[in-house]
Design an enzyme around this catalytic site. Sequence first.
Site, short mmCIF file in Angstrom:
data_model
loop_
_atom_site.label_atom_id
_atom_site.label_comp_id
_atom_site.label_asym_id
_atom_site.label_seq_id
_atom_site.Cartn_x
_atom_site.Cartn_y
_atom_site.Cartn_z
N ASN A 189 -2.14 5.15 10.83
CA ASN A 189 -3.05 5.10 9.38
C ASN A 189 -4.49 4.76 9.37
O ASN A 189 -4.75 3.48 9.88
CB ASN A 189 -1.98 3.77 9.00
CG ASN A 189 -2.34 3.96 8.33
OD1 ASN A 189 -2.85 3.36 7.12
ND2 ASN A 189 -0.78 3.03 7.19
N ASP A 208 -11.72 7.88 2.94
CA ASP A 208 -10.93 9.11 2.71
C ASP A 208 -11.85 10.36 3.87
O ASP A 208 -11.57 10.57 3.95
CB ASP A 208 -10.95 9.34 1.15
CG ASP A 208 -10.43 8.71 0.50
OD1 ASP A 208 -9.68 8.37 0.62
OD2 ASP A 208 -10.86 8.37 -0.23
N TYR A 265 0.93 -0.86 -0.06
CA TYR A 265 -0.15 -0.24 0.70
C TYR A 265 0.91 1.42 0.01
O TYR A 265 1.93 1.33 -0.29
CB TYR A 265 -1.06 -0.24 1.10
CG TYR A 265 -2.39 0.75 0.96
CD1 TYR A 265 -3.16 0.70 0.03
CD2 TYR A 265 -2.08 1.88 1.93
CE1 TYR A 265 -4.07 2.13 -0.17
CE2 TYR A 265 -3.45 2.87 1.84
CZ TYR A 265 -4.35 3.18 0.42
OH TYR A 265 -5.38 3.86 0.44
N GLU A 298 -13.90 4.94 -2.76
CA GLU A 298 -11.86 4.74 -2.29
C GLU A 298 -11.41 6.22 -3.69
O GLU A 298 -11.95 5.91 -5.12
CB GLU A 298 -11.76 3.90 -3.03
CG GLU A 298 -9.50 3.83 -2.76
CD GLU A 298 -9.32 3.87 -1.25
OE1 GLU A 298 -8.42 3.94 -1.17
OE2 GLU A 298 -10.08 3.89 -0.54
N ASP A 299 -11.03 7.02 -3.02
CA ASP A 299 -10.36 8.06 -3.62
C ASP A 299 -11.21 8.96 -4.83
O ASP A 299 -10.33 9.25 -6.05
CB ASP A 299 -8.53 7.11 -4.56
CG ASP A 299 -7.84 6.80 -3.25
OD1 ASP A 299 -7.48 7.63 -2.45
OD2 ASP A 299 -6.59 6.50 -4.05
N LYS A 357 -5.01 -1.71 -1.09
CA LYS A 357 -6.30 -1.91 0.49
C LYS A 357 -7.17 -2.89 0.53
O LYS A 357 -7.77 -3.23 2.16
CB LYS A 357 -7.50 -0.17 0.11
CG LYS A 357 -7.77 -0.25 1.19
CD LYS A 357 -8.59 0.88 1.29
CE LYS A 357 -7.47 1.81 2.07
NZ LYS A 357 -8.39 3.60 2.56
#
Length: 578
Positions: free
Chosen positions: A468, A278, A112, A254-255, A183
């Site tokens: 994290n 996120d 990752y 995600e993202d 992930k």
Amino acid sequence: MSANLYRFKYDEYGNTKEIIVYASGAPARSCSYINKGTAFSLEERSSLNLDAMLPPGVRNLDDQLETTRVKVQEKVGDIEKYIFIRALFNRNATLAHALIKSDIDTYAKIIYTPTVGYAVQRYSSMFRQANGLHFYPGNIDRAEDILRRFAHRDIRVAVVTDNHGILGLGDQGAGGIAACLGKLMLYTQGAGIAPWHCLPISLDVGTDNEKLLADKQYLGWPQRRLKGEEYLSFIGRFVRAFRNVFPNALCQWEDFSPKIAFSINDAFCDELISFNDDIQGTGAVAAAALLSAMKIKEESLIDQRFLIHGAGCGGIGIAEQLTRNLKDRGLSEEEACQRIFIVDSGGLITRHKENDFHKKKFAKDKGLHPWIADLDPVDIPGIIREAGITVLIGTTGQDYFFNDDTVAEIKKNTDRPVILPLFHHVLAPELFCQNIGKWSEKGILIATGNPCSTSEMLESAYGISQCNNALIFPGVVLGILASGANEVLPEFFTVAAEQASALLSPEQLEEGNLMPPLRDIRAVAKKIALAVAMCAVEKGINRPCVYSDFQPGDDQARMARLIDKIRWKPEYLSLVPM
């Protein structure tokens, strides 16, 4: 992998106990879930027609691990190690996860962040084998039929990206699926969700990245990104297909770019069991670090003033989670928001300029803060001084935010400031990495985000934790799956933050640690999962669990047992030839 090669057989809790194998010979070895390499027993070699296809020596998983670790160490550079581990996963998923589990601190940086950022950027040139699903305008109308091809794998969690805001790198086109793959490997490591129950998905709506559009080797849909109604229609078609095929699976967004991320997360929360890591995961992990800091400082969150740099998914996610934490401690929403100051690319967010919807409630008014009128909106030391800031949080890396001037100013407000540099950009300025050890020695409480290229400098520094998201999202999802929750509540992330912080021992707190180490990812996930599952039961949003005889009203010990039972471990399963 064709569904007619194998079938999973589950125990009463829904954990895979053996694999029914219909293939034989080379096709049996071609499936990474079946393949054991040299660990196939003599009986399995005979029954699966693998005689003479392997050398006669039989090695167990531990033997294979020892050999594999040496091979990884021989690779030059982290990107070569990444390629090796991905190829190993495609051959033998169990061995790959056993390798990662053997040293999660080391291998998480490879599978990752930060290494996956380079893999994303080089996706087309590095392409070796397809993983997951790529939906684009040419096949989105067939999404339901395509997803049904994976029904035999009993998909339980999907990580889905539109490739627009990958790891702080921006629009990376089809390469964004590499971040989803990474992930999901952490989901397996932390939550124990077997790799066959995980599905990475790219929603390839095109790219505005000029470099990719000009690249003849680019493997994504080589058109400009869909916008407006076309984009929303595309996402809607995917959501309906996913809901119809996997109604009980969790979809993690995600993202996505900030403007889209908030609207997508809100628009489909009633149609899918979904969340955006996120936004919500980042908010929870920052809150966990701050809860730990308050224990060390022996102060309350209410007494702090927060300055957040970055008004994207992470920055606003942190602000939203802090608001919930402050409200839980007795403040009104307005009082909570007044303690949180946010700086974006235009400086301090105030009400006298136009703001996106998700920023508006954190915008400051000069009526309550008269100093705003005369202060440069990017004068960070000035904002710290006038607002009485005691906590600095950065979700984007800029020299002017984390430097000696800001640190000196915040020290005037509190003996033990808290600094959380959480930005993820692999090319971010490294100034904070160079200075952070020095600041820690001055009594500043620090937790960093994903490692930067000089993170080795920090490993021996006093009391510096890694903040994290991998310490949050596996446990949250495990708790959702265990309880059968039919929606994702904000409270899940509040209890996740509390549990992550609670895992720190008095000795760790004394050393200035704000988060448990990543090597404890499984223990952290288990504790968070139990709290999330019981929260779901308390809120009455759980459904009868298909994995066991657990019913609402059962005690916490039975839920803890259920969580233990549904977690997969990277160990070879029994194979039953058919």
